[in-house]
Design a protein around this motif. Sequence first.
Motif, PDB file in Angstrom:
ATOM      1  N   SER A 167     -38.327  25.513  24.201  1.00  0.00           N
ATOM      2  CA  SER A 167     -38.066  26.799  24.830  1.00  0.00           C
ATOM      3  C   SER A 167     -37.212  26.528  26.050  1.00  0.00           C
ATOM      4  O   SER A 167     -37.315  25.502  26.767  1.00  0.00           O
ATOM      5  CB  SER A 167     -39.062  27.685  25.072  1.00  0.00           C
ATOM      6  OG  SER A 167     -39.844  27.196  26.191  1.00  0.00           O
ATOM      7  N   THR A 200     -57.164  30.799  32.824  1.00  0.00           N
ATOM      8  CA  THR A 200     -56.038  30.789  31.799  1.00  0.00           C
ATOM      9  C   THR A 200     -56.213  31.745  30.885  1.00  0.00           C
ATOM     10  O   THR A 200     -55.155  32.253  30.214  1.00  0.00           O
ATOM     11  CB  THR A 200     -55.984  29.237  31.319  1.00  0.00           C
ATOM     12  OG1 THR A 200     -55.977  28.326  32.262  1.00  0.00           O
ATOM     13  CG2 THR A 200     -54.739  29.111  30.376  1.00  0.00           C
ATOM     14  N   LEU A 201     -57.413  32.089  30.339  1.00  0.00           N
ATOM     15  CA  LEU A 201     -57.624  32.696  29.419  1.00  0.00           C
ATOM     16  C   LEU A 201     -57.760  34.211  29.722  1.00  0.00           C
ATOM     17  O   LEU A 201     -58.464  34.561  30.752  1.00  0.00           O
ATOM     18  CB  LEU A 201     -58.905  32.256  28.660  1.00  0.00           C
ATOM     19  CG  LEU A 201     -58.843  30.826  28.164  1.00  0.00           C
ATOM     20  CD1 LEU A 201     -60.403  30.161  27.894  1.00  0.00           C
ATOM     21  CD2 LEU A 201     -58.172  30.481  27.130  1.00  0.00           C
ATOM     22  N   LYS A 202     -57.249  35.033  28.632  1.00  0.00           N
ATOM     23  CA  LYS A 202     -57.180  36.768  28.892  1.00  0.00           C
ATOM     24  C   LYS A 202     -58.515  37.264  29.311  1.00  0.00           C
ATOM     25  O   LYS A 202     -58.505  38.041  30.171  1.00  0.00           O
ATOM     26  CB  LYS A 202     -56.632  37.328  27.849  1.00  0.00           C
ATOM     27  CG  LYS A 202     -55.166  36.575  27.544  1.00  0.00           C
ATOM     28  CD  LYS A 202     -54.145  37.104  28.270  1.00  0.00           C
ATOM     29  CE  LYS A 202     -52.815  36.574  27.980  1.00  0.00           C
ATOM     30  NZ  LYS A 202     -52.305  35.391  28.906  1.00  0.00           N
ATOM     31  N   TYR A 224     -50.505  31.713  38.322  1.00  0.00           N
ATOM     32  CA  TYR A 224     -51.088  30.701  37.181  1.00  0.00           C
ATOM     33  C   TYR A 224     -51.923  29.745  37.574  1.00  0.00           C
ATOM     34  O   TYR A 224     -53.066  29.557  37.007  1.00  0.00           O
ATOM     35  CB  TYR A 224     -49.854  30.177  36.534  1.00  0.00           C
ATOM     36  CG  TYR A 224     -48.802  30.970  36.012  1.00  0.00           C
ATOM     37  CD1 TYR A 224     -49.179  32.312  35.379  1.00  0.00           C
ATOM     38  CD2 TYR A 224     -47.594  30.698  35.896  1.00  0.00           C
ATOM     39  CE1 TYR A 224     -48.243  32.913  34.699  1.00  0.00           C
ATOM     40  CE2 TYR A 224     -46.596  31.210  35.266  1.00  0.00           C
ATOM     41  CZ  TYR A 224     -46.897  32.425  34.662  1.00  0.00           C
ATOM     42  OH  TYR A 224     -46.011  33.161  33.931  1.00  0.00           O
ATOM     43  N   VAL A 238     -52.028  28.015  25.118  1.00  0.00           N
ATOM     44  CA  VAL A 238     -52.961  28.929  24.603  1.00  0.00           C
ATOM     45  C   VAL A 238     -52.727  30.180  23.634  1.00  0.00           C
ATOM     46  O   VAL A 238     -53.408  30.255  22.661  1.00  0.00           O
ATOM     47  CB  VAL A 238     -54.098  29.313  25.675  1.00  0.00           C
ATOM     48  CG1 VAL A 238     -55.295  29.777  25.154  1.00  0.00           C
ATOM     49  CG2 VAL A 238     -54.404  27.821  26.676  1.00  0.00           C
ATOM     50  N   ASP A 239     -51.729  30.890  24.264  1.00  0.00           N
ATOM     51  CA  ASP A 239     -51.621  32.128  23.520  1.00  0.00           C
ATOM     52  C   ASP A 239     -50.753  31.835  22.369  1.00  0.00           C
ATOM     53  O   ASP A 239     -50.971  32.800  21.154  1.00  0.00           O
ATOM     54  CB  ASP A 239     -50.334  32.856  24.413  1.00  0.00           C
ATOM     55  CG  ASP A 239     -51.144  33.494  25.765  1.00  0.00           C
ATOM     56  OD1 ASP A 239     -52.559  33.636  25.408  1.00  0.00           O
ATOM     57  OD2 ASP A 239     -50.454  33.821  26.621  1.00  0.00           O
ATOM     58  N   VAL A 277     -43.372  25.870  24.049  1.00  0.00           N
ATOM     59  CA  VAL A 277     -43.153  26.939  25.094  1.00  0.00           C
ATOM     60  C   VAL A 277     -43.618  26.454  26.338  1.00  0.00           C
ATOM     61  O   VAL A 277     -43.366  26.943  27.453  1.00  0.00           O
ATOM     62  CB  VAL A 277     -44.299  27.992  24.743  1.00  0.00           C
ATOM     63  CG1 VAL A 277     -43.993  28.845  23.599  1.00  0.00           C
ATOM     64  CG2 VAL A 277     -45.785  27.443  24.550  1.00  0.00           C
ATOM     65  N   CYS A 316     -50.223  28.160  33.149  1.00  0.00           N
ATOM     66  CA  CYS A 316     -49.775  29.356  33.023  1.00  0.00           C
ATOM     67  C   CYS A 316     -50.222  29.940  31.658  1.00  0.00           C
ATOM     68  O   CYS A 316     -50.257  31.190  31.306  1.00  0.00           O
ATOM     69  CB  CYS A 316     -48.158  29.251  32.607  1.00  0.00           C
ATOM     70  SG  CYS A 316     -47.639  28.376  31.134  1.00  0.00           S
ATOM     71  N   GLY A 317     -50.960  29.150  30.759  1.00  0.00           N
ATOM     72  CA  GLY A 317     -51.565  29.689  29.599  1.00  0.00           C
ATOM     73  C   GLY A 317     -50.649  30.017  28.357  1.00  0.00           C
ATOM     74  O   GLY A 317     -51.188  30.483  27.350  1.00  0.00           O
ATOM     75  N   ARG A 318     -49.487  29.800  28.260  1.00  0.00           N
ATOM     76  CA  ARG A 318     -48.482  29.993  27.365  1.00  0.00           C
ATOM     77  C   ARG A 318     -49.004  29.256  26.054  1.00  0.00           C
ATOM     78  O   ARG A 318     -48.856  29.874  24.907  1.00  0.00           O
ATOM     79  CB  ARG A 318     -47.048  29.665  27.771  1.00  0.00           C
ATOM     80  CG  ARG A 318     -46.324  30.791  28.632  1.00  0.00           C
ATOM     81  CD  ARG A 318     -45.016  30.130  29.047  1.00  0.00           C
ATOM     82  NE  ARG A 318     -44.328  31.186  29.652  1.00  0.00           N
ATOM     83  CZ  ARG A 318     -44.489  31.552  30.954  1.00  0.00           C
ATOM     84  NH1 ARG A 318     -45.463  30.867  31.653  1.00  0.00           N
ATOM     85  NH2 ARG A 318     -43.769  32.710  31.558  1.00  0.00           N
TER      86      ARG A 318
END
Lengths: 350, 435
Positions: A20, A288-290, A283, B374-375, B415, B370-372
């Motif tokens: 990306s 990291t986890l929601k 960040y 993981v998402d 990502v 940033c956790g991208r």
Amino acid sequence: MEAIKKEHELIVAVSPHVKSEETVSRIMWSVNLSLLPAVVMGAYFFGIKAVLVVSLCIVTAVLSEYIFERALKRTVTINDGSAFLTGLLLGMNLPASLWSFSPFTIHVPIIGSFVAVIITKQLFGGLGYNVFNPALIGRAFLLISFPRLMTIWTEPSAAFLSFDAKTTATPLGIMKEEGVGKLMEVFGDKMNLYTQLLVGHRAGSIGEVSALALLIGASFLLFRRYITWHIPFSFLGTAALLAWIFGGKDPATGKLILFSGDPVVHLLSGGLLLGAFFMATDYVTCPTLKKGQIIFGIGCGTLTMLIRLAGGYPEGVMFAILIMNCFAPIIDRGFRTKVFGAVKAKESKK
Amino acid sequence: MSVLTFKGGIHPPDKKELAKDKSVRPANIPQRVVIPLSQHVGAPCKPLVSIGQEIKKGEVIGEPGGFVSAPVHSSVSGKVIAIGEFPNAMGRMITSVVVENNGKEEWTPLKDEPDYMSLSPEELKEKIKAAGIVGLGGAAFPTSVKLSPPKEKPIDTVVINGAECEPYLTADYRLMIERPREVIDGLKILMKTVGVTRGFVGIEDNKPDAVDKMKDAAKGETGIEVCSLKVKYPQGAEKMLIKAVTGREVPARGLPMDVKVVVQNVGTAVAVYEAARFGKPLIERVVTVTGEGIGNPSNLMVRIGTLVSGLIDECGGFKNGVGKVIAGGPMMGFALSTLDVPVTKGTSGILVIPEEGVVHAEDFQPCIRCGRCVDVCPMSLMPSMLSVLSEKGRYEEAKEYNLFDCFECGSCAFVCPSKRPIVQLVRLAKSLVKP
């Protein structure tokens, strides 16, 4: 011998072969950009001194990172926008009154920036390895070292080039010392109070005053998905709830009256919006986890209100976020993801 | 209508327009083919021919070396001129048979079977096995083995994988457009071999014409449903496809048969049909030759053993300066170090990325958490932790983060804003610890 046809030189690398376009520096510069409206409003209300304080922080942050990395022969990372962001955020969290030659206080932003970038970030290994939000450690260091200079608030005025300004108290300071009644007295009525807080016509740190400008920047970050709702909304929601439950006092006796607080005043004053959208969401120093992020936000909101309502300082956002930064790694461990198919695996063992 | 899909995943630019409208045409038959005796997951084949021997097209040249294995056939008629070690697309040296083509195209006798559906499941399975059919989606797992689950694992559903979620590739798409009837017939044979009455074809909804064609072909067939799936990589990964189509979740480290499902690729279904109907062994396959770095992107019917260099020449050669040549798609394919490697049963595409399009990964940055990743992880892993632990040499700890559940789809590395080589670090850790 026959001439050997030169083989095409092929590049060999592990998959994936497409990536990306998102990069760390694009993210950092976007966050910098999102803070611009708030800085502009700060400059509008506190004049050229605000611009100078913020600039000084940014220049010191970038320069110290550059010198440090050159001295240690590391890759110079000043272009990634992270040192710039640290300087910018620190500057936004300082009073404009720090730009002053008599008494001489120019060294204060410089020291803060140095502590933020070098002590908090670089000594821990650079971007990605710091435990605490660098700008907030910078500010905490200054608040403890220079408690008086850090709390000289000036009245907002529209005279941009003026270096003289009347000192005054912040809305949170007034509430802490003299109660909500006094706040209404100063601002006239409730509607006027809300409007002034929204626009930013109040005493406070340079970048925190204009709620509207901060919300514009925050919507940009949310829209671009650089941040998600989890931390800011749980942070603000918890703070608002606690402000409503525990924030009200009987004007005469000073006794606590449950469910009579004004959450709007608490949300719009101090550094709550700046902290919730732009600093708690860092960040590196948040979970990291929601699911963990929601816990983190609730923790930040609770600590903020605890300090505001029961602590010695009028404002608690900074210490709340810093304390929760310590817990981020533990929270992440507690909320480890459940692998695809994990539940079924357990069932099939039965 | 609810959209069938899975949790996580990414949206890389699909770039299918390059080769999408090119009908499959037969590729030039090379003077010489190099046929590896190991083109599948499992034991390599034992050579059955010797140097100098004259052989026919479709003749068995390697017999299976174990239960999980598949025979290998000659893709041309001619003379065996060498048996030795030759590199494959992954860079490994593989025992291969080199056949000099005599141009006569003489088939070994094949058994025509117009009434193949009256055969018993065992007989059909035998035909599939004899034809050397393996999964043509890329993994190349022997199909007959997939169709022979142990007794305690009953199957109730066959899913045909038409997702083709890798960007650029259009081989399966072309098959669905051009030969939809054969895909359905192949599915019916597969359903019969495992004794089920329920079959699905899963197709990503960026190929609506393929969905329509397949729906037309399936009209009147009982128990067969064509499903349109949300476009999202890796929709074509077995576990994600099963989740989207049937709602079932394959247990961690389990197999599709644990949830009573067998998945086969579109190309495999066509090969199964040809094996059952005509007795035709797997000696050719559709290969998409594509990318911004190739003169004339094409979908070709290629004989197994054709060298990549030949395909590149046939498709107009390189343009824009060659950077990477990849066997497979851009997300999971292998970058070739030489063009002198043969097309095998698992080669779904040859992708040429020009030099300017190559993403260099050497200057990656630390993880900023940033956790991208993981998402987007379709397996719900924490790629950020896996990459950091592997980087620090803490491989055993990586196992606690379900290292071995990663199937290396590359969504995380796609990502990652720090451009971290997460897949590489995961593979490193996997190679250094036991599961």
